[in-house]
Scaffold this active site. Structure first.
Site, PDB file in Angstrom:
ATOM      1  CE  LYS A 277      -3.794   2.053   2.728  1.00 15.14           C
ATOM      2  NZ  LYS A 277      -4.679   1.821   3.897  1.00 15.14           N
TER       3      LYS A 277
ATOM      4  CB  SER B 144      -7.483   4.064   2.693  1.00 13.59           C
ATOM      5  OG  SER B 144      -6.844   3.389   3.756  1.00 13.59           O
TER       6      SER B 144
ATOM      7  CB  SER C 278      -8.360   1.192   5.501  1.00 18.21           C
ATOM      8  OG  SER C 278      -8.925   2.439   5.784  1.00 18.21           O
TER       9      SER C 278
END
Length: 573
Positions: A136, A211, A235
């Site tokens: 990420k 996210s 997320s």
């Protein structure tokens, strides 16, 4: 004369302000253009590297490699029936093609090619020997930006890898790409002004969630077998559920967060977790086995030295499972509710004991704890991130509220209370608190956790089955329906390990039933909730599996049970 002078000064001041704003916009646009060009070169490097390998190995067949699960791939890499080069360049090629479709990769970690050479030359083969892993954006990789979608974070490459990345490399893994996130990480959409919108692999009008949305889209599309995400309110779990893959949020301090950017720096009310995302639960467990090792405990002494408990994960004794189909705050979509109830039936048939559980005062939690805890400084820290920045349109609603002065939030809260009590409460609880009030809040959080655990213990539960938000929202709607995170945010405040497993897809019957969905409040959020999900027949729907703090292996064991029973049902039908 004086009037003319004042007018001239005002005109000059206005012109100066406009000029400064123009220069700022030009600077931002220039930085964004440079970043996009750099990303374009990275993708070209991926294509060139994959093409060179194909040219040198004309008999190479990528499909058999891409069809393997992570445990199967690891076994073939360790016994030598597959080479690390073949696996690495297969996934580099696939990730390159996938991102052209869904826009999920933001950077190619070119030094991964050096890591590949190191892996080949080492005698000791770690648990993830030769496995390409996606990372990420907000997790530091040496020599690369961690932007969180902010232009100001461009051209600030990390000086060292995050601990979790160092441990992956220690175990023989090859971190090879970074993936997209929403600006600020405070959204479960996946869009920013630098790299644009990541879209759902199944339908480009829908979001993959956030996210960790870039991870969800990449793994769902087959461009990565294993990814690392972070989770402060869902997320990891939200994009995993939206995309139809598995995702797991550990107990907050089970995996090191050193070298990982936070959505809101310094806040301690809600606990973020780190965890893996993959297509199946055994892959998540394998990743946890690799990460929970002496190297991580050495690199970050704040992480308790608890290795993976194999005995708990591999156990097969019947479980006492609490369950609920609604939190009584956000009315679940028909497919969400059906997913829980059908999974409950499968578990009962398999010999497990299912016990109804009533979540404790989720409405009180969402407003008086959830919203208040994240924005206890009146949104000041959140807004600091946007100083000198342009904002992504997906964050428009949140930023509008965040910029209101306290007195105006209170006034609007009072005005709209009769029409929309939920929005009224949200506004009221986003105001700045004193230090004393914050300490009172932390005491309230602790009491809430104790009450929740006491109810859990009273029923003598092992684990919990509950809904996961789904199906995937249309793009733009997550920013308008923030209450959808009520099913996931709860377990960040409780600091319980939690994961999601896809169990079904939206049916025509679900879609028809959604038309009469009114929610518990029949307010703006309830109406938008329906619009966000309309037209999703065939989209995946997951359930959420939860355990008590530090019982991560038990949570994974429960997830594997749900996964196996779901697969067995699919084979029979």
């Amino acid at each position: 004369m004086v009037i003319s002078l004042v007018s001239a000064l005002l005109c000059c001041s206005a012109a100066t302000i406009l000029l400064l704003q123009w220069r700022r916009r030009r600077t931002l646009q220039s930085l964004i253009a440079e970043a996009r060009a750099r990303r374009g070169r990275s993708l070209q490097d991926m294509e060139k590297a994959a093409r060179k390998f194909r040219d040198q190995n004309p008999s190479h067949q990528p499909d058999p490699i891409l069809s393997l699960s992570l445990p199967e791939l690891c076994e073939k890499l360790r016994n030598g029936s597959l080479s690390p080069e073949a696996v690495f360049y297969t996934y580099v090629d696939k990730a390159s093609k996938v991102t052209q479709d869904v826009n999920c990769v933001t950077d190619y970690l070119k030094d991964s090619e050096s890591q590949l050479l190191h892996v080949k030359s080492t005698e000791k083969k770690g648990l993830l020997y030769g496995v390409p892993v996606s990372i990420k954006d907000s997790i530091d990789c040496k020599g690369h930006d961690s932007t969180s979608g902010f232009v100001k974070c461009l051209n600030r490459p990390a000086t060292t890898d995050a601990v979790v990345v160092q441990v992956l490399k220690h175990q023989g893994a090859i971190p090879f790409v970074k993936t997209n996130v929403p600006q600020s990480l405070m959204s479960y959409d996946c869009s920013n002004l630098i790299f644009g919108q990541t879209v759902h692999p199944q339908d480009h009008t829908r979001t993959p969630g956030g996210s960790s949305g870039g991870e969800g889209a990449l793994i769902k599309s087959g461009g990565s077998l294993l990814g690392i995400g972070t989770d402060m309110g869902g997320s990891i779990r939200l994009p995993a559920g939206f995309c139809g893959i598995c995702g797991f949020k550990t107990t907050g301090n089970r995996i090191s967060k050193q070298g990982i950017m936070a959505g809101i720096r310094g806040q301690k009310s809600v606990t973020a977790g780190v965890g893996p995302m993959a297509k199946d639960v055994d892959s998540l467990a394998l990743c946890l086995r690799a990460l929970l090792c002496e190297e991580m405990f050495r690199l970050d002494p704040r992480v308790p030295p608890l290795p993976f408990n194999e005995q708990v994960y591999s156990s097969s004794h019947p479980l006492r499972i609490g369950y609920y189909a609604t939190d009584s705050f956000t009315m679940p979509s028909p497919s969400m509710k059906r997913a829980v109830l059908e999974t409950k039936q499968l578990l009962e048939k398999a010999g497990h004991v299912l016990i109804p559980f009533q979540p404790i005062q989720v409405d009180h939690f969402m407003f008086n704890i959830g919203t208040r805890g994240v924005f206890a400084d009146g949104c000041a820290t959140f807004l600091e991130n946007f100083e000198g920045e342009s904002s992504d349109p997906r964050l428009k609603d949140l930023l509008y509220i965040a910029k209101l002065p306290n007195w105006l939030r209170h006034l609007l809260s009072w005005i709209i209370r009769p029409i929309s009590p939920r929005i009224s409460e949200a506004l009221k609880n986003m105001t700045e608190r004193s230090v004393k009030e914050l300490w009172v809040l932390h005491t309230e959080i602790e009491k809430y956790c104790q009450k929740f655990i006491a109810e859990w213990k009273k029923l003598d539960l092992d684990v919990m089955l509950c809904p996961e938000l789904g199906p995937a929202f249309k793009i733009g709607f997550p920013g308008k329906v923030s209450v959808g995170s009520s099913y996931t945010l709860l377990f960040n405040y409780l600091d319980f390990p939690a994961g999601v497993v896809p169990v079904t897809t939206v049916t025509k019957e679900d879609e028809e039933e959604l038309k009469s969905h009114r929610g518990y409040y029949n307010d703006k959020w309830d109406k938008l909730f329906v619009k966000a999900m309309e037209g999703a027949v065939g989209f995946p729907v997951a359930v959420q599996c939860v355990a008590l703090p530090w019982q991560d292996e038990l949570c994974l064991r429960f997830m594997r049970e749900v996964e196996n029973l779901t697969k067995e049902r699919s084979r029979v039908s």
